[in-house]
Design a protein around this motif. Structure first.
Motif, PDB file in Angstrom:
ATOM      1  N   UNK A 112       0.816  -1.223   0.000  1.00 33.47           N
ATOM      2  CA  UNK A 112       0.000   0.000   0.000  1.00 33.47           C
ATOM      3  C   UNK A 112       0.851   1.276   0.000  1.00 33.47           C
ATOM      4  N   UNK A 113       2.017   1.220   0.595  1.00 37.47           N
ATOM      5  CA  UNK A 113       2.887   2.403   0.620  1.00 37.47           C
ATOM      6  C   UNK A 113       3.385   2.698  -0.794  1.00 37.47           C
ATOM      7  N   UNK A 114       3.831   1.649  -1.504  1.00 27.74           N
ATOM      8  CA  UNK A 114       4.260   1.845  -2.886  1.00 27.74           C
ATOM      9  C   UNK A 114       3.105   2.287  -3.771  1.00 27.74           C
ATOM     10  N   UNK A 115       1.923   1.776  -3.502  1.00 26.16           N
ATOM     11  CA  UNK A 115       0.753   2.163  -4.288  1.00 26.16           C
ATOM     12  C   UNK A 115       0.484   3.650  -4.128  1.00 26.16           C
ATOM     13  N   UNK A 116       0.592   4.157  -2.906  1.00 29.54           N
ATOM     14  CA  UNK A 116       0.384   5.588  -2.653  1.00 29.54           C
ATOM     15  C   UNK A 116       1.452   6.412  -3.385  1.00 29.54           C
ATOM     16  N   UNK A 117       2.717   5.938  -3.354  1.00 30.50           N
ATOM     17  CA  UNK A 117       3.792   6.641  -4.067  1.00 30.50           C
ATOM     18  C   UNK A 117       3.522   6.657  -5.558  1.00 30.50           C
ATOM     19  N   UNK A 118       3.043   5.520  -6.095  1.00 33.12           N
ATOM     20  CA  UNK A 118       2.716   5.455  -7.522  1.00 33.12           C
ATOM     21  C   UNK A 118       1.625   6.447  -7.882  1.00 33.12           C
ATOM     22  N   UNK A 119       0.580   6.518  -7.049  1.00 37.10           N
ATOM     23  CA  UNK A 119      -0.519   7.451  -7.323  1.00 37.10           C
ATOM     24  C   UNK A 119      -0.029   8.886  -7.297  1.00 37.10           C
ATOM     25  N   UNK A 120       0.835   9.205  -6.326  1.00 30.84           N
ATOM     26  CA  UNK A 120       1.382  10.560  -6.228  1.00 30.84           C
ATOM     27  C   UNK A 120       2.234  10.880  -7.448  1.00 30.84           C
ATOM     28  N   UNK A 121       3.098   9.944  -7.845  1.00 27.33           N
ATOM     29  CA  UNK A 121       3.965  10.132  -9.016  1.00 27.33           C
ATOM     30  C   UNK A 121       3.134  10.303 -10.287  1.00 27.33           C
ATOM     31  N   UNK A 122       2.100   9.485 -10.450  1.00 23.70           N
ATOM     32  CA  UNK A 122       1.245   9.591 -11.629  1.00 23.70           C
ATOM     33  C   UNK A 122       0.481  10.913 -11.634  1.00 23.70           C
ATOM     34  N   UNK A 123       0.006  11.338 -10.480  1.00 20.64           N
ATOM     35  CA  UNK A 123      -0.715  12.612 -10.388  1.00 20.64           C
ATOM     36  C   UNK A 123       0.207  13.771 -10.766  1.00 20.64           C
ATOM     37  N   UNK A 124       1.452  13.726 -10.287  1.00 25.80           N
ATOM     38  CA  UNK A 124       2.429  14.760 -10.617  1.00 25.80           C
ATOM     39  C   UNK A 124       2.716  14.754 -12.124  1.00 25.80           C
ATOM     40  N   UNK A 125       2.846  13.556 -12.701  1.00 24.04           N
ATOM     41  CA  UNK A 125       3.087  13.428 -14.143  1.00 24.04           C
ATOM     42  C   UNK A 125       1.925  14.024 -14.933  1.00 24.04           C
ATOM     43  N   UNK A 126       0.695  13.695 -14.535  1.00 23.87           N
ATOM     44  CA  UNK A 126      -0.480  14.213 -15.250  1.00 23.87           C
ATOM     45  C   UNK A 126      -0.601  15.724 -15.091  1.00 23.87           C
ATOM     46  N   UNK A 127      -0.266  16.234 -13.889  1.00 21.05           N
ATOM     47  CA  UNK A 127      -0.297  17.690 -13.681  1.00 21.05           C
ATOM     48  C   UNK A 127       0.685  18.382 -14.621  1.00 21.05           C
ATOM     49  N   UNK A 128       1.898  17.826 -14.730  1.00 19.55           N
ATOM     50  CA  UNK A 128       2.902  18.428 -15.602  1.00 19.55           C
ATOM     51  C   UNK A 128       2.482  18.344 -17.067  1.00 19.55           C
ATOM     52  N   UNK A 129       1.857  17.243 -17.439  1.00 16.95           N
ATOM     53  CA  UNK A 129       1.550  16.983 -18.841  1.00 16.95           C
ATOM     54  C   UNK A 129       0.269  17.680 -19.312  1.00 16.95           C
TER      55      UNK A 129
END
Length: 169
Positions: A112-129
């Motif tokens: 679950x910790x890695x899942x949260x990191x993945x969601x945060x990373x993906x959200x940051x990627x989508x925000x930038x893109x």
């Protein structure tokens, strides 16, 4: 104002329950009453005719033997269908409970910790893109520029890079 205390947006309206609109209320109420009458009257006629076979003092509109036989036949079919559906529902419930005990209640197959990191990373990627989340959720029409298109494995590579960063830490 925090996200928890924002007033929720009402996504539907019903003029029937608003003030005024008396014509609409009268018309919809009349249609509803006529609909209920069309449901209740045939049921009452059928039940009184069925009960009048054994109790002739009950007022009834028809007493055709074929009709009574058909009602009994439909009753048997409905009883059979009810039994089959009940057996299916109970069987599926037992199967699902066993599956849940075997699979779902085991230790999670993901971190679950890695899942949260993945969601945060993906959200940051989508925000930038594509812009921030509020913009993405509220925009009605958006033209994706050719350079904004995602490559086939781009999200997977993003997760791999994040995983390698976690290993390096």
């Amino acid at each position: 104002m925090t996200d928890k205390h924002k007033p929720s947006q009402q996504l539907y309206t019903d003029a029937y329950f608003e003030r005024g609109h008396w014509g609409l209320k009268a018309r919809q109420t009349l249609v509803a009453l006529v609909g209920w009458i069309c449901v209740i009257v045939p049921i009452v006629i059928t039940i009184t005719a069925f009960l009048a076979v054994d109790h002739p003092q009950i007022p009834h509109l028809w007493t055709y033997r074929e009709g009574i036989f058909e009602i009994k036949f439909i009753g048997i079919l409905l009883l059979f269908a009810f039994v089959m559906v009940s057996l299916f529902a109970v069987g599926m419930t037992i199967i699902q409970n066993r599956k849940r005990e075997r699979v779902v209640e085991q230790w999670p197959t993901y971190n679950p910790i890695n899942q949260r990191k993945r969601e945060t990373e993906l959200e940051k990627f989508m925000d930038d893109r594509f812009g921030d989340a509020d913009f993405r959720h509220q925009v009605r029409r958006y033209q994706v520029k050719p350079e904004q298109n995602l490559e086939t494995e781009q999200i997977h590579e993003l997760y791999q890079k994040q995983h390698l960063n976690d290993l390096g830490d």
